[in-house]
Design a protein around this motif. Structure first.
Motif, PDB file in Angstrom:
ATOM      1  N   ALA A 155    -130.962 175.074 -10.576  1.00 42.12           N
ATOM      2  CA  ALA A 155    -131.782 174.867 -11.764  1.00 42.12           C
ATOM      3  C   ALA A 155    -132.375 173.468 -11.647  1.00 42.12           C
ATOM      4  CB  ALA A 155    -130.951 174.994 -13.041  1.00 42.12           C
ATOM      5  N   PHE A 156    -133.699 173.356 -11.853  1.00 47.64           N
ATOM      6  CA  PHE A 156    -134.400 172.094 -11.620  1.00 47.64           C
ATOM      7  C   PHE A 156    -135.225 171.718 -12.836  1.00 47.64           C
ATOM      8  CE2 PHE A 156    -133.500 173.951  -7.575  1.00 47.64           C
ATOM      9  CZ  PHE A 156    -133.228 172.881  -6.720  1.00 47.64           C
ATOM     10  N   GLY A 197    -138.809 168.623  -9.493  1.00 45.29           N
ATOM     11  CA  GLY A 197    -137.883 169.173  -8.516  1.00 45.29           C
ATOM     12  C   GLY A 197    -136.532 168.484  -8.498  1.00 45.29           C
ATOM     13  N   ARG A 198    -136.139 167.854  -9.615  1.00 49.03           N
ATOM     14  CA  ARG A 198    -134.845 167.174  -9.671  1.00 49.03           C
ATOM     15  C   ARG A 198    -133.772 168.183 -10.063  1.00 49.03           C
ATOM     16  NH1 ARG A 198    -131.870 164.670 -13.600  1.00 49.03           N
ATOM     17  NH2 ARG A 198    -133.528 164.896 -15.163  1.00 49.03           N
ATOM     18  N   PRO A 199    -132.705 168.318  -9.251  1.00 42.10           N
ATOM     19  CA  PRO A 199    -131.697 169.345  -9.522  1.00 42.10           C
ATOM     20  C   PRO A 199    -130.817 169.010 -10.719  1.00 42.10           C
ATOM     21  CG  PRO A 199    -131.042 168.020  -7.627  1.00 42.10           C
ATOM     22  CD  PRO A 199    -132.429 167.581  -8.008  1.00 42.10           C
ATOM     23  N   LEU A 200    -130.564 170.025 -11.527  1.00 43.20           N
ATOM     24  CA  LEU A 200    -129.623 169.922 -12.638  1.00 43.20           C
ATOM     25  C   LEU A 200    -128.270 170.498 -12.232  1.00 43.20           C
ATOM     26  CD1 LEU A 200    -132.030 171.240 -15.413  1.00 43.20           C
ATOM     27  CD2 LEU A 200    -131.407 168.844 -15.012  1.00 43.20           C
ATOM     28  N   LEU A 201    -128.299 171.600 -11.519  1.00 44.22           N
ATOM     29  CA  LEU A 201    -127.093 172.255 -11.003  1.00 44.22           C
ATOM     30  C   LEU A 201    -127.527 173.053  -9.790  1.00 44.22           C
ATOM     31  CD1 LEU A 201    -124.089 173.154 -11.267  1.00 44.22           C
ATOM     32  CD2 LEU A 201    -124.898 175.030 -12.701  1.00 44.22           C
ATOM     33  N   GLU A 233    -138.091 169.846  -4.040  1.00 45.38           N
ATOM     34  CA  GLU A 233    -138.702 168.547  -4.331  1.00 45.38           C
ATOM     35  C   GLU A 233    -140.166 168.524  -3.914  1.00 45.38           C
ATOM     36  OE1 GLU A 233    -137.972 163.773  -3.417  1.00 45.38           O
ATOM     37  OE2 GLU A 233    -136.914 165.305  -2.252  1.00 45.38           O
ATOM     38  N   ARG A 234    -140.481 169.060  -2.741  1.00 46.89           N
ATOM     39  CA  ARG A 234    -141.865 169.052  -2.292  1.00 46.89           C
ATOM     40  C   ARG A 234    -142.759 169.910  -3.192  1.00 46.89           C
ATOM     41  NH1 ARG A 234    -142.965 166.748   2.692  1.00 46.89           N
ATOM     42  NH2 ARG A 234    -145.081 166.864   1.835  1.00 46.89           N
ATOM     43  N   ASP A 269    -123.528 176.939 -15.919  1.00 42.79           N
ATOM     44  CA  ASP A 269    -124.223 177.658 -14.848  1.00 42.79           C
ATOM     45  C   ASP A 269    -125.708 177.328 -14.920  1.00 42.79           C
ATOM     46  OD1 ASP A 269    -125.507 179.397 -16.749  1.00 42.79           O
ATOM     47  OD2 ASP A 269    -123.740 180.668 -16.793  1.00 42.79           O
ATOM     48  N   VAL A 270    -126.509 177.903 -14.022  1.00 41.63           N
ATOM     49  CA  VAL A 270    -127.922 177.525 -13.948  1.00 41.63           C
ATOM     50  C   VAL A 270    -128.706 177.979 -15.179  1.00 41.63           C
ATOM     51  CG1 VAL A 270    -127.999 177.399 -11.426  1.00 41.63           C
ATOM     52  CG2 VAL A 270    -128.470 179.585 -12.553  1.00 41.63           C
ATOM     53  N   VAL A 271    -128.331 179.103 -15.771  1.00 40.26           N
ATOM     54  CA  VAL A 271    -129.027 179.570 -16.974  1.00 40.26           C
ATOM     55  C   VAL A 271    -128.751 178.627 -18.141  1.00 40.26           C
ATOM     56  CG1 VAL A 271    -129.081 181.409 -18.700  1.00 40.26           C
ATOM     57  CG2 VAL A 271    -129.202 181.980 -16.268  1.00 40.26           C
ATOM     58  N   GLN A 272    -127.500 178.217 -18.316  1.00 37.89           N
ATOM     59  CA  GLN A 272    -127.184 177.255 -19.374  1.00 37.89           C
ATOM     60  C   GLN A 272    -127.869 175.908 -19.121  1.00 37.89           C
ATOM     61  OE1 GLN A 272    -123.001 176.822 -20.155  1.00 37.89           O
ATOM     62  NE2 GLN A 272    -122.615 179.015 -20.056  1.00 37.89           N
ATOM     63  N   ALA A 273    -127.877 175.462 -17.860  1.00 37.53           N
ATOM     64  CA  ALA A 273    -128.531 174.191 -17.538  1.00 37.53           C
ATOM     65  C   ALA A 273    -130.009 174.242 -17.888  1.00 37.53           C
ATOM     66  CB  ALA A 273    -128.336 173.865 -16.064  1.00 37.53           C
ATOM     67  N   MET A 274    -130.670 175.376 -17.595  1.00 36.18           N
ATOM     68  CA  MET A 274    -132.088 175.502 -17.904  1.00 36.18           C
ATOM     69  C   MET A 274    -132.312 175.533 -19.413  1.00 36.18           C
ATOM     70  SD  MET A 274    -134.728 175.733 -15.832  1.00 36.18           S
ATOM     71  CE  MET A 274    -135.248 174.298 -16.738  1.00 36.18           C
ATOM     72  N   TYR A 275    -131.430 176.214 -20.129  1.00 33.96           N
ATOM     73  CA  TYR A 275    -131.528 176.264 -21.593  1.00 33.96           C
ATOM     74  C   TYR A 275    -131.413 174.853 -22.173  1.00 33.96           C
ATOM     75  CZ  TYR A 275    -130.331 177.377 -26.463  1.00 33.96           C
ATOM     76  OH  TYR A 275    -130.300 177.445 -27.830  1.00 33.96           O
ATOM     77  N   LEU A 276    -130.430 174.099 -21.715  1.00 34.50           N
ATOM     78  CA  LEU A 276    -130.258 172.730 -22.211  1.00 34.50           C
ATOM     79  C   LEU A 276    -131.492 171.883 -21.920  1.00 34.50           C
ATOM     80  CD1 LEU A 276    -126.553 172.070 -21.111  1.00 34.50           C
ATOM     81  CD2 LEU A 276    -127.387 172.317 -23.468  1.00 34.50           C
ATOM     82  N   ASP A 277    -132.027 171.996 -20.724  1.00 33.30           N
ATOM     83  CA  ASP A 277    -133.182 171.186 -20.345  1.00 33.30           C
ATOM     84  C   ASP A 277    -134.410 171.542 -21.181  1.00 33.30           C
ATOM     85  OD1 ASP A 277    -134.388 169.221 -18.481  1.00 33.30           O
ATOM     86  OD2 ASP A 277    -135.569 170.936 -17.812  1.00 33.30           O
ATOM     87  N   LEU A 278    -134.639 172.835 -21.390  1.00 41.22           N
ATOM     88  CA  LEU A 278    -135.826 173.269 -22.127  1.00 41.22           C
ATOM     89  C   LEU A 278    -135.712 173.005 -23.626  1.00 41.22           C
ATOM     90  CD1 LEU A 278    -136.628 176.649 -20.317  1.00 41.22           C
ATOM     91  CD2 LEU A 278    -137.851 174.477 -20.105  1.00 41.22           C
ATOM     92  N   THR A 279    -134.497 172.793 -24.120  1.00 43.57           N
ATOM     93  CA  THR A 279    -134.323 172.493 -25.540  1.00 43.57           C
ATOM     94  C   THR A 279    -134.103 170.995 -25.777  1.00 43.57           C
ATOM     95  OG1 THR A 279    -131.957 173.045 -25.346  1.00 43.57           O
ATOM     96  CG2 THR A 279    -133.444 174.775 -26.135  1.00 43.57           C
TER      97      THR A 279
END
Length: 466
Positions: A228-229, A233-237, A274-275, A317-327
């Motif tokens: 999840a980025f 392109g910075r990785p969250l998980l 990242e690219r 997990d990646v779905v939770q990480a994306m949810y946190l980032d988008l909120t």
């Protein structure tokens, strides 16, 4: 335990018609257990996933299906779903078709949904097999040797030069017409004439044909990467893993997988993200060649079905990480999780029976999981379907899977000649006899023959619904 504000609803979107897509169920459970109000836009009620206690409601997909090149029907569908929910929601695409279509209508949905920023039609570009090959070459990401022929003669010549058999792929498999005889997203080509004939169907397939050098499968060759980025392109998980079993055997999705950090896989994946400046969730497939080089063979711009394998010690997990980032919430630094296993029960059973083996024991080179009690050890195995707090999807899957498998088995046996029925009965009654060792490359009569490639198995597919 990190703070998790769950005030924003979530919508998981799946436009393909696979009722056994356990990744969608995983996303529903992942967010639902955090108290998020989860909706799903799926075909025909979502199958067993629709029975989950964590799903608020299932909404029908676009009327009459969806053409990804003209996704206005999806825009209309999602607008109606947003009206019913009554407030903005996080939107998570669970299949390639959904991810591609959402990226094309995202500007019109920004007030209704929180969506990863993916400019320049990025999901379609990375899902395009020919474009992915070009990007890998440009940025020095190992990739199988690939040729995009411009004529039938070039296709035949390329197949010969790459070395038969070769892998043939349609660059944009989401454009393949449904029910087209002999047109599959990926085909193992054995002759130059077959390569020429496939090229001549390019107009019917709707995209370019490409040919790739065949990389044989083995017990340690198939790996994957999930991440999840956030912007830039910075990785969250992120994490890499290995397929222990796949279905179809050696060629398909992960039936049993293990989270195993590998520097080469992770470096290639993180470099590419990242690219690209990738934001969102991605699922990459790698195959190790005979020299030990990991080569990227597929880029999926959405969560993989086994994404729950990559769950850290705190449950992120990646779905939770994306949810946190988008909120707009802080995503905590991941910790632990390596060594976990993922099992898709229905496909693992089929793969074990067909492959006549269970997942192999962990080699000495693999990192050993820390010693823990029995309960903690069980928690390191993630089941795709069974969950003690959400049993109904598992029961519904089991009933549907066994029912469809039995019906298909009856149709297969009725539709084959007597010799085929005797062979199928022998397969069931004498599995050990099937597994007898035989000298490679030699037939029982002693005549030299070429090894049968994975896709050319003569065993019946009684139970799988593709």
């Amino acid at each position: 335990m990190h703070a998790f504000a769950n005030h924003v609803p979530a919508v998981v979107l799946r436009l393909d018609r696979n009722p056994f897509h356990h990744g969608t169920l995983g996303a529903v459970r992942s967010l639902g257990r955090k108290g998020v109000e989860v909706h799903a836009v799926v075909e025909a009620g979502g199958g067993p996933m629709g029975r989950s206690r964590y799903l608020r409601s299932a909404h029908p997909g676009p009327v009459g299906g969806l053409d990804p090149e003209t996704p206005e029907a999806l825009l209309e569908c999602l607008t109606a779903v947003s009206e019913r929910i009554g407030r903005p929601a996080v939107l998570i695409a669970m299949d390639d078709l959904s991810a591609i279509a959402v990226s094309r209508v995202a500007p019109a949905l920004r007030d209704r949904f929180r969506i990863p920023h993916q400019p320049d039609n990025l999901p379609a570009r990375v899902a395009d097999k020919a474009e992915l090959s070009r990007l890998c070459s440009r940025w020095d990401v190992p990739h199988p040797e690939t040729v995009v022929p411009a004529s039938g003669a070039e296709a035949a010549e390329a197949a010969w030069r790459l070395g038969l058999p070769v892998i043939a792929k349609w660059s944009r498999p989401w454009l393949l017409p449904s029910g087209a005889d002999g047109l599959r997203s990926t085909t193992l080509v054995h002759t130059t004439a077959e390569a020429r004939r496939l090229y001549e169907r390019s107009a019917e397939a709707g995209s370019r044909l490409l040919l790739q050098r065949f990389l044989p499968a083995g017990p340690d060759t198939d790996w994957f990467f999930h991440g999840a980025f956030t912007r830039g392109g910075r990785p969250l998980l992120a994490g890499s893993g290995r397929k222990e079993l796949s279905w179809p055997v050696r060629t398909g999705l992960t039936a049993v997988g293990r989270w195993l950090p590998d520097p080469a896989v992770e470096e290639a994946a993180l470099h590419l993200a990242e690219r690209l400046g990738y934001q969102g969730i991605l699922d990459l497939d790698f195959r190790r060649d005979e020299r030990g080089v990991f080569r990227l063979v597929d880029f999926n711009p959405r969560p993989g079905a086994q994404f729950r394998l990559f769950t850290d010690a705190a449950g992120l997990d990646v779905v939770q990480a994306m949810y946190l980032d988008l909120t707009g919430q802080r995503v905590p630094q991941p910790s632990g999780g390596a060594g976990r296993m993922f099992v898709a029960e229905n496909y693992a059973l089929l793969a074990a029976v067909r492959g006549r083996s269970l997942p192999r024991r962990r080699p000495a080179a693999d990192p050993a999981p820390p010693k823990q009690g029995p309960a903690a050890e069980r928690a390191r195995v993630e089941a795709a379907w069974f969950a003690a707090d959400d049993v109904r999807p598992f029961l519904a899957m089991l009933a549907a899977f066994l029912g469809r498998g039995a019906a298909k088995g009856v149709r297969v046996l009725r539709g084959v000649p007597a010799q085929g029925r005797r062979t199928a009965r022998a397969v069931v009654r004498a599995p050990r006899q099937r597994g007898r060792e035989q000298q490679p490359g030699v037939t029982p009569a002693g005549a030299v023959s070429r090894p049968v490639p994975p896709e050319a198995s003569a065993e019946p597919d009684e139970l799988v619904t593709r």
